[in-house]
Design a protein around this motif. Structure first.
Motif, mmCIF file in Angstrom:
data_model
loop_
_atom_site.group_PDB
_atom_site.id
_atom_site.type_symbol
_atom_site.label_atom_id
_atom_site.label_comp_id
_atom_site.label_asym_id
_atom_site.label_seq_id
_atom_site.Cartn_x
_atom_site.Cartn_y
_atom_site.Cartn_z
ATOM 1 N N GLU A 20 -4.802 3.303 -40.285
ATOM 2 C CA GLU A 20 -5.688 2.180 -39.977
ATOM 3 C C GLU A 20 -4.909 0.993 -39.402
ATOM 4 O OE1 GLU A 20 -8.235 1.257 -43.371
ATOM 5 O OE2 GLU A 20 -8.219 3.377 -43.902
ATOM 6 N N MET A 21 -3.611 1.212 -39.173
ATOM 7 C CA MET A 21 -2.806 0.106 -38.617
ATOM 8 C C MET A 21 -2.312 0.475 -37.215
ATOM 9 S SD MET A 21 -0.436 -1.095 -41.862
ATOM 10 C CE MET A 21 0.832 0.060 -41.473
ATOM 11 N N GLN A 22 -2.121 -0.549 -36.419
ATOM 12 C CA GLN A 22 -1.459 -0.365 -35.120
ATOM 13 C C GLN A 22 -0.194 -1.211 -35.149
ATOM 14 O OE1 GLN A 22 -3.961 -0.615 -31.657
ATOM 15 N NE2 GLN A 22 -2.309 -1.655 -30.564
ATOM 16 N N VAL A 23 0.944 -0.548 -34.959
ATOM 17 C CA VAL A 23 2.187 -1.290 -35.167
ATOM 18 C C VAL A 23 3.002 -1.439 -33.881
ATOM 19 C CG1 VAL A 23 2.319 -0.355 -37.515
ATOM 20 C CG2 VAL A 23 3.735 0.677 -35.724
ATOM 21 N N GLY A 24 3.773 -2.526 -33.839
ATOM 22 C CA GLY A 24 4.841 -2.682 -32.864
ATOM 23 C C GLY A 24 6.157 -2.556 -33.623
ATOM 24 N N TYR A 25 7.070 -1.755 -33.115
ATOM 25 C CA TYR A 25 8.324 -1.481 -33.823
ATOM 26 C C TYR A 25 9.392 -1.208 -32.776
ATOM 27 C CZ TYR A 25 11.464 1.086 -37.131
ATOM 28 O OH TYR A 25 12.507 1.511 -37.924
ATOM 29 N N TYR A 26 10.598 -1.686 -33.035
ATOM 30 C CA TYR A 26 11.707 -1.331 -32.144
ATOM 31 C C TYR A 26 12.960 -1.141 -32.978
ATOM 32 C CZ TYR A 26 12.634 -6.283 -32.827
ATOM 33 O OH TYR A 26 12.848 -7.507 -33.404
ATOM 34 N N GLY A 27 13.882 -0.338 -32.453
ATOM 35 C CA GLY A 27 15.156 -0.157 -33.139
ATOM 36 C C GLY A 27 15.752 1.187 -32.785
ATOM 37 N N LEU A 28 16.703 1.584 -33.630
ATOM 38 C CA LEU A 28 17.308 2.912 -33.533
ATOM 39 C C LEU A 28 16.856 3.644 -34.789
ATOM 40 C CD1 LEU A 28 20.869 1.509 -32.784
ATOM 41 C CD2 LEU A 28 19.115 2.145 -31.092
ATOM 42 N N GLY B 287 8.747 -4.866 -25.085
ATOM 43 C CA GLY B 287 9.130 -6.174 -24.536
ATOM 44 C C GLY B 287 10.566 -6.552 -24.864
ATOM 45 N N ARG B 288 10.798 -7.859 -24.937
ATOM 46 C CA ARG B 288 12.153 -8.360 -25.212
ATOM 47 C C ARG B 288 12.352 -8.492 -26.715
ATOM 48 N NH1 ARG B 288 14.822 -10.286 -20.948
ATOM 49 N NH2 ARG B 288 16.191 -11.621 -22.164
ATOM 50 N N GLN C 179 18.620 -8.858 -33.568
ATOM 51 C CA GLN C 179 18.406 -7.415 -33.558
ATOM 52 C C GLN C 179 19.149 -6.765 -32.398
ATOM 53 O OE1 GLN C 179 16.034 -9.618 -34.316
ATOM 54 N NE2 GLN C 179 15.010 -8.865 -36.166
ATOM 55 N N LYS C 180 19.136 -7.439 -31.265
ATOM 56 C CA LYS C 180 19.799 -6.891 -30.072
ATOM 57 C C LYS C 180 21.295 -6.729 -30.339
ATOM 58 C CE LYS C 180 20.200 -7.913 -25.108
ATOM 59 N NZ LYS C 180 21.535 -8.489 -24.896
ATOM 60 N N GLY C 181 21.883 -7.749 -30.956
ATOM 61 C CA GLY C 181 23.314 -7.686 -31.261
ATOM 62 C C GLY C 181 23.633 -6.536 -32.197
ATOM 63 N N MET C 182 22.838 -6.407 -33.243
ATOM 64 C CA MET C 182 23.080 -5.319 -34.194
ATOM 65 C C MET C 182 22.892 -3.955 -33.534
ATOM 66 S SD MET C 182 21.557 -6.395 -37.891
ATOM 67 C CE MET C 182 22.117 -4.874 -38.627
ATOM 68 N N MET C 183 21.841 -3.841 -32.743
ATOM 69 C CA MET C 183 21.548 -2.540 -32.116
ATOM 70 C C MET C 183 22.604 -2.157 -31.088
ATOM 71 S SD MET C 183 17.414 -2.889 -31.778
ATOM 72 C CE MET C 183 17.242 -1.725 -30.426
#
Ligand code: NAD
Ligand code: G6P
Ligand code: MN
Length: 440
Positions: A191-199, A373-374, A379-383
């Motif tokens: 029932e959820m719509q998520v945005g997620y980014y990572g490794l 997106g951006r 997070q960018k540094g860690m990834m």
């Protein structure tokens, strides 16, 4: 007549196999099965699991063809899906992955830090081998892979078998999304719509909406700030998991805009985590004394009695995502899943060739990525650091390069210095003889 599917479980001797087989039966109205085949390269281990599953299937679904084998041709001929959950080196090697770094005060974990790197060096060859068997004997089949370390396996399969029909998926976000749905008062993560980014084992939720489009982030953030994630009844229940869920509170505090994957605790608190672990008794020992003992003793009992009734064999309720994913391909459901896929711009300000974990729409012809997106600097540094570790491991495996593997270990956020990295590496090389390519 509706189509029925033939499925091979690779890693038939896995502790997860009975739960998966029972789950496939339970879900058979959504995903009809005509054949289940187990494949493992350790026939002795597999036999116990397979004989017990065979009894269960004869008693509960005699119409399903069932077999088990260590012969690749028999295992992979005329099948539609491979569900891959192999552990190259089994728990004996997981124990070494965890204990060798811990001797030096470094995180000892199966997929994060040095342990994951060592496991990756073993796993790449095993997963490629199964992919090749599948393509040789059933070129139309799809492999749903959740063998770990998924980040390194995904990087390796993408680089070395770019055209293969493989989807790499992890169940951690699924469990965490179920927990968040509960926090938000919903019945299911669906029932959820998520945005997620990572490794893989290294990501963040940045948007969560309900079906009506209402923002659920405020209520979930408030809960996690206070409590971390709750422990649920079915999966990830041991004390060490409870600790992980609770610690999400500390991990969350570092960036209260997003909700973190629980595995980030190993990267953000490596010294605190290592200090709290027992170098003589790690998660591998817990699993050997817990899940492995339990599953194998239930299987042996079923075999001795010749019946599965009253055995307490249980479907892995939580693994229904595997059927959802198989159905998405088989029936073109266009459902959304977090998959580990080549970035190629989906995260705008991140390396194009990185294998990232992001939402995708899955159907008959594979997946379409949903742009995230951006991403923020933190997070960018860690990834960037972590993706470099993962890429260097794959470089090291392909080239047989000691240097690259030393660099990978040195770059891991969990390792304090190049000197410590070298000590761990040299011990890993000794421990992994026969599993790793020779490094020069
Ligand atoms: P396990 O040791 O009980 O089972 C793994 C099986 O794989 C063993 O029977 C072993 O003999 C077999 N195997 C090893 N190398 C093989 C090869 N080359 N070919 C065929 N079979 C091979 O391990 P487990 O704890 O049940 O976990 C299985 C795998 O599933 C692990 O990789 C684990 O990390 C992974 N897992 C992933 C997720 C996820 O979300 N990504 C969740 C749970 C488990
Ligand atoms: C989660 C992760 C898996 C991992 C598993 C380990 O489900 O997503 O990738 O394999 O935990 O669980 P274990 O009980 O073996 O420590
Ligand atoms: Mn995982």
């Amino acid at each position: 007549m509706t189509q029925k599917y033939a499925v091979t479980v690779a890693g038939g001797g896995s502790t997860f196999t009975p739960g998966i087989v029972l789950m496939l039966l339970k879900e058979s109205s959504r995903f009809p099965i005509r054949k289940i085949m187990l494949y493992d390269n350790d026939p002795g281990r597999q036999k116990v699991i397979a004989e017990a599953c065979g009894i269960y299937l004869r008693e509960n679904a005699p119409e399903i063809e069932f077999g088990y084998t260590d012969d690749p041709r028999e295992a992979f001929t005329e099948i539609d899906f491979v569900l891959a959950h192999i552990r190259v080196g089994k728990y004996a090697m997981r124990e070494k992955d965890e204990k060798i770094p811990l001797k030096y005060g470094v995180v000892g974990q199966e997929t994060c830090g040095p342990g994951g790197i060592a496991y990756g060096m073993r796993s790449i060859g095993g997963v490629l081998e199964i992919l090749d068997y599948m393509e040789a004997y059933s070129p139309e089949a799809w492999m749903l892979n959740y063998s770990n370390p998924a980040a390194i396996v995904a990087e390796a399969t993408h680089r070395l078998r770019p055209k293969s029909k493989i989807l790499n998926i992890c169940d951690m976000p699924i469990d965490l999304e179920e927990k968040m749905a509960g926090i938000a008062g919903l019945k299911s993560r669906k029932e959820m719509q998520v945005g997620y980014y990572g490794l893989n084992h290294f990501g963040w939720w940045h948007q969560i909406y309900d079906k009506a489009g209402n923002d659920l982030m405020p209520v979930i953030r408030a809960y996690i700030a206070e409590n971390g994630f709750p422990v649920s009844a079915e999966q990830h229940v041991d004390d060490s998991w409870a600790h992980t869920f609770k610690m999400a509170r500390e991990v969350y505090a570092i960036d209260p805009e997003t909700i973190p994957n629980t595995y980030l605790k190993y990267y953000l608190f490596p010294y605190e985590i290592a200090a709290g672990l027992d170098p003589e008794y790690t998660r591998a020992n817990e699993v050997i004394d817990g899940r492995e003992k339990k599953i194998f003793s239930v299987c042996r009992e079923i075999i001795e009695k010749g019946t599965s009734s009253g055995s307490g064999f249980e479907a892995d309720a939580h693994a229904t995502y595997i059927v959802d994913l198989a159905r998405a391909i088989a029936e073109n459901t266009l459902e959304r899943f977090l998959l580990i896929v080549p970035n190629e711009g989906a995260i705008e300000n991140f390396e194009r060739s990185a294998m990232v974990e992001i939402p995708c729409i899955v159907g008959k012809n594979g997946y379409e990525k949903i742009c995230q997106g951006r991403i923020p600097r933190f997070q960018k540094g860690m990834m960037e650091q972590q993706v470099s570790v993962e890429k260097l491991v794959v470089d090291a495996w392909i080239e047989g390069s000691y240097q690259k593997l030393w660099q990978a270990l040195t770059l891991s956020k969990t390792v304090p210095s190049a000197a410590v990295a070298k000590i761990i590496l040299d011990e890993f090389i000794q421990a992994n003889q026969g599993y790793w390519p020779e490094l020069t």
